[in-house]
Design an enzyme around this catalytic site. Structure first.
Site, PDB file in Angstrom:
ATOM      1  CB  CYS A   1      -7.985  39.516  30.419  1.00  0.00           C
ATOM      2  SG  CYS A   1      -7.871  38.365  29.046  1.00  0.00           S
TER       3      CYS A   1
ATOM      4  CB  CYS B   1      -3.030  33.824  28.907  1.00  0.00           C
ATOM      5  SG  CYS B   1      -3.121  35.129  30.138  1.00  0.00           S
TER       6      CYS B   1
HETATM    7 FE1  FES Z   1      -5.858  38.256  28.433  1.00  0.00          FE
HETATM    8 FE2  FES Z   1      -3.640  36.954  28.866  1.00  0.00          FE
HETATM    9  S1  FES Z   1      -4.419  38.607  29.999  1.00  0.00           S
HETATM   10  S2  FES Z   1      -5.140  36.509  27.408  1.00  0.00           S
END
Ligand code: FES
Length: 129
Positions: A44, A113
């Protein structure tokens, strides 16, 4: 300020995750930290920084900063709560499963995450050595 991805649907999280997201523990910076760790999430692009203060190989204070989602904030709170007051050797034993268990789980697409805070902790412990 807490930034949250607009793709985060709050209803997918457990009550515990939401509680820690709304009221994070140990968020901030330690100016005179003994060790600092950083981690980035390639999935992400989120970033995490973790600061440690130690005394005789015991973690006396720990804080984190992140540009991450609600799950990253909640897992960081858990990681910092779990290692504060622990010996370095004990902190090294912390696993993703320990954290996920404390949070009551994370949605499948958010499990990555939980790696962020642990990787930042490992990086900080490496820095400490
Ligand atoms: Fe990036 Fe959770 S979406 S750390």
């Amino acid at each position: 300020m807490i930034l949250v991805s607009i793709s985060d649907k709050m209803s997918m999280y457990t009550k515990k995750v939401m509680e820690l997201f709304r009221n994070p523990k140990n968020m901030g910076e330690i100016e005179d930290a003994d060790a600092v760790g950083e981690a980035g999430n390639p999935v992400c692009g989120d970033q995490m920084k973790l600061f440690l203060k130690t005394d005789d190989r015991r973690i006396t204070d720990v804080k984190f900063q992140t540009y991450g989602c609600a799950a990253a904030i909640a897992t960081s709170s858990i990681v910092t709560k779990k290692v504060k007051g622990k010996k370095i050797e004990e902190a090294l034993k912390l696993t993703k499963d320990d954290i996920l268990e404390d949070l009551g789980g994370l949605p499948e697409q958010k499990v990555h995450c939980s790696f962020l805070a642990l990787e930042a902790l490992e990086d900080a412990l490496d820095d400490y050595k």
